[in-house]
Scaffold this motif. Structure first.
Motif, mmCIF file in Angstrom:
data_model
loop_
_atom_site.group_PDB
_atom_site.id
_atom_site.type_symbol
_atom_site.label_atom_id
_atom_site.label_comp_id
_atom_site.label_asym_id
_atom_site.label_seq_id
_atom_site.Cartn_x
_atom_site.Cartn_y
_atom_site.Cartn_z
ATOM 1 N N PHE A 93 0.799 -1.113 0.031
ATOM 2 C CA PHE A 93 0.203 0.005 -0.055
ATOM 3 C C PHE A 93 1.030 1.160 -0.033
ATOM 4 O O PHE A 93 1.718 1.301 0.803
ATOM 5 N N ILE A 94 0.787 2.259 -1.144
ATOM 6 C CA ILE A 94 1.622 3.372 -1.060
ATOM 7 C C ILE A 94 0.619 4.765 -1.129
ATOM 8 O O ILE A 94 -0.010 4.771 -1.990
ATOM 9 N N ALA A 95 0.813 5.420 0.007
ATOM 10 C CA ALA A 95 -0.059 6.383 0.310
ATOM 11 C C ALA A 95 0.642 7.616 0.062
ATOM 12 O O ALA A 95 -0.053 8.799 -0.033
ATOM 13 N N ASN A 96 2.040 7.550 0.037
ATOM 14 C CA ASN A 96 2.778 8.882 -0.134
ATOM 15 C C ASN A 96 3.550 8.924 -1.516
ATOM 16 O O ASN A 96 3.696 8.029 -2.240
ATOM 17 N N GLN A 97 4.071 10.012 -1.691
ATOM 18 C CA GLN A 97 4.902 10.265 -2.903
ATOM 19 C C GLN A 97 6.245 9.401 -3.077
ATOM 20 O O GLN A 97 6.783 9.097 -2.038
ATOM 21 N N ALA A 98 6.084 8.621 -4.129
ATOM 22 C CA ALA A 98 7.331 7.376 -4.472
ATOM 23 C C ALA A 98 7.621 7.349 -5.904
ATOM 24 O O ALA A 98 6.747 7.820 -6.613
ATOM 25 N N GLN A 99 8.768 6.836 -6.172
ATOM 26 C CA GLN A 99 9.110 6.358 -7.442
ATOM 27 C C GLN A 99 9.364 4.813 -7.408
ATOM 28 O O GLN A 99 9.937 4.499 -6.641
ATOM 29 N N LEU A 100 8.670 4.235 -8.496
ATOM 30 C CA LEU A 100 8.766 2.691 -8.396
ATOM 31 C C LEU A 100 9.501 2.405 -9.818
ATOM 32 O O LEU A 100 9.047 3.072 -10.728
ATOM 33 N N GLU B 249 -2.338 4.635 -3.737
ATOM 34 C CA GLU B 249 -3.109 5.510 -3.451
ATOM 35 C C GLU B 249 -3.065 7.064 -3.694
ATOM 36 O O GLU B 249 -3.802 7.953 -4.272
ATOM 37 N N SER B 250 -1.395 7.353 -3.629
ATOM 38 C CA SER B 250 -1.244 8.658 -4.060
ATOM 39 C C SER B 250 -0.926 9.087 -5.406
ATOM 40 O O SER B 250 -0.737 8.171 -6.192
ATOM 41 N N GLN B 251 -1.341 9.892 -5.921
ATOM 42 C CA GLN B 251 -1.530 10.394 -7.262
ATOM 43 C C GLN B 251 -0.093 11.088 -7.643
ATOM 44 O O GLN B 251 0.439 11.734 -8.577
ATOM 45 N N ALA B 252 0.895 11.141 -6.479
ATOM 46 C CA ALA B 252 2.225 11.775 -6.696
ATOM 47 C C ALA B 252 3.116 10.455 -6.909
ATOM 48 O O ALA B 252 4.461 10.700 -6.824
ATOM 49 N N VAL B 253 2.574 9.174 -7.256
ATOM 50 C CA VAL B 253 3.420 7.946 -7.439
ATOM 51 C C VAL B 253 3.755 7.904 -8.830
ATOM 52 O O VAL B 253 2.809 8.252 -9.721
ATOM 53 N N THR B 254 5.038 7.913 -9.296
ATOM 54 C CA THR B 254 5.530 7.479 -10.682
ATOM 55 C C THR B 254 5.932 6.226 -10.785
ATOM 56 O O THR B 254 6.652 5.660 -9.849
ATOM 57 N N ILE B 255 5.729 5.377 -11.826
ATOM 58 C CA ILE B 255 6.150 4.080 -11.819
ATOM 59 C C ILE B 255 6.736 3.853 -13.447
ATOM 60 O O ILE B 255 5.903 4.378 -14.254
ATOM 61 N N SER B 256 7.664 2.823 -13.479
ATOM 62 C CA SER B 256 8.149 3.012 -14.983
ATOM 63 C C SER B 256 7.418 2.022 -15.690
ATOM 64 O O SER B 256 6.516 0.865 -14.919
ATOM 65 N N ALA C 230 -18.912 3.574 2.634
ATOM 66 C CA ALA C 230 -17.569 3.868 1.797
ATOM 67 C C ALA C 230 -16.527 2.765 2.051
ATOM 68 O O ALA C 230 -15.932 2.468 1.277
ATOM 69 N N SER C 231 -16.661 2.309 3.376
ATOM 70 C CA SER C 231 -15.797 1.230 3.521
ATOM 71 C C SER C 231 -16.111 -0.182 3.196
ATOM 72 O O SER C 231 -15.298 -0.937 2.721
ATOM 73 N N THR D 115 -10.063 7.075 6.588
ATOM 74 C CA THR D 115 -8.738 7.480 6.515
ATOM 75 C C THR D 115 -7.784 6.423 6.076
ATOM 76 O O THR D 115 -8.126 5.422 5.591
ATOM 77 N N PRO D 116 -6.405 6.997 5.624
ATOM 78 C CA PRO D 116 -5.405 6.174 5.080
ATOM 79 C C PRO D 116 -5.266 4.829 5.763
ATOM 80 O O PRO D 116 -5.011 3.678 5.230
ATOM 81 N N LYS D 117 -5.220 4.952 7.114
ATOM 82 C CA LYS D 117 -5.339 3.690 8.049
ATOM 83 C C LYS D 117 -6.319 2.659 7.723
ATOM 84 O O LYS D 117 -5.882 1.403 7.755
ATOM 85 N N MET D 118 -7.437 3.333 7.714
ATOM 86 C CA MET D 118 -8.457 2.366 7.452
ATOM 87 C C MET D 118 -8.630 1.714 6.176
ATOM 88 O O MET D 118 -8.925 0.342 5.780
ATOM 89 N N LYS D 119 -7.937 2.403 5.026
ATOM 90 C CA LYS D 119 -7.805 2.044 3.666
ATOM 91 C C LYS D 119 -7.013 0.940 3.837
ATOM 92 O O LYS D 119 -7.094 -0.236 3.129
ATOM 93 N N GLN D 120 -5.819 1.047 4.427
ATOM 94 C CA GLN D 120 -4.727 0.050 4.406
ATOM 95 C C GLN D 120 -5.204 -1.179 5.052
ATOM 96 O O GLN D 120 -4.917 -2.326 4.776
#
Length: 299
Positions: A7-14, A42-49, A172-173, A239-244
């Motif tokens: 589960f990736i909730a924050n900015q990341a590069q994959l 989850e984050s729209q700041a994730v980039t993936i090759s 929602a859950s 919340t992000p924790k609930m989603k996780q």
């Protein structure tokens, strides 16, 4: 053996390196591709090759992509993972209506039994009535026992006046958990060379996952049990924790064919049993029995 749901909730590069998924955030983490069951971005700041996406598909990993509301909006599923994919497709097309109806009967029966078990585990009334209803399901469910059960089940589970179209944290859950479950079923169908759009009950031309929507039904009460046990409608947001935690439900234990499996493994066995039904090896689907909530613990 695959077992990790990432589960990736924050900015990341994959990216990918030497059969490892490389996750770059504040630190760099690598995970063997063969260990991964699913990946949720989850984050729209994730980039993936594109190389990482190709390798994830090669290993049969389900990739969930979320929208601006952080809800699952798209799936990346593997294709051509099965050596006899055309044979499986021909088997699906050739599946007779009576066979489809018998399979749907077993799906609905298992779903209602698990709904009854969910009520029993939570000490809610109505489990006996649902068990009686499960015993009356006929081939193809012409009496619509599934809908009758739902009309009794959800008010018993979440209170009188509750409806599935209400705007609340509980719904929602549920929707989030069901979306994860749907992806898990679709992924395992694809891995077994089965076309997810060809359903046994659902037949919408606008739905690419008719069969996944059919076969996920007996697993839904696991999501229901978790939400009824852990979600409080007095809270406002998912919340992000609930989603996780909802994403991790694929690692919870169910009983299937007399043995205990993680839900993601049970879904795979169910897909395999459907493939055997298409090959006319066996007409019996492996379907789950709900157990008290228990997450798999890795040794």
């Amino acid at each position: 053996m695959e077992f990790r749901a990432i589960f990736i909730a924050n900015q990341a590069q994959l990216s990918v390196r030497r059969e490892q998924l490389v996750i770059r955030q504040a630190q760099e983490v690598t995970v063997p591709m063969e260990d991964i069951t699913s990946l949720l971005l989850e984050s729209q700041a994730v980039t993936i090759s594109s190389a990482a996406l190709q390798k994830l598909a090669e290993y049969g990993v389900t990739v969930y992509i979320c929208d601006e509301k952080h809800l699952p909006a798209a799936l990346l599923l593997p294709i051509n993972r099965h050596s006899r994919q055309l044979k499986m497709l021909k088997g699906q097309i050739a599946l007779t209506k009576p066979a489809q109806k018998r399979l749907w009967q077993s799906v609905v029966t298992a779903k209602i039994r698990n709904q009854a078990k969910c009520l029993e585990l939570l000490g809610r009334p109505g489990s006996g009535d649902l068990l009686e209803l499960a015993r009356s399901v006929r081939s193809g469910d012409p009496d619509n026992c599934e809908a009758i059960a739902a009309a009794q089940y959800f008010p018993a589970l979440f209170g009188q006046g509750f409806t599935r179209d209400a705007s609340c944290l509980t719904n929602a859950s549920l929707n989030y958990g069901y979306a994860i479950l749907r992806g898990a079923v679709a992924r395992n169908l694809a891995v077994h060379g089965i076309e997810p759009c060809l359903g046994i009950f659902h037949h919408s031309e606008l739905n690419q996952f008719n069969l996944a929507d059919d076969l996920m039904e007996p697993y839904r009460p696991l999501v229901d049990l978790y939400v009824a046990s852990h979600v409080d409608d007095e809270e406002e947001d998912l919340t992000p924790k609930m989603k996780q935690n909802l994403f991790n439900l694929t690692n919870y234990i169910v009983r299937q064919n007399g043995k205990r499996y993680r839900m993601i493994s049970a879904v795979g066995r169910m897909a395999g049993s459907f493939a055997r039904a298409l090959a006319q090896i066996s007409a019996v689907l492996e379907l789950p029995e709900l157990l008290p909530l228990e997450s798999y613990r890795y040794e």
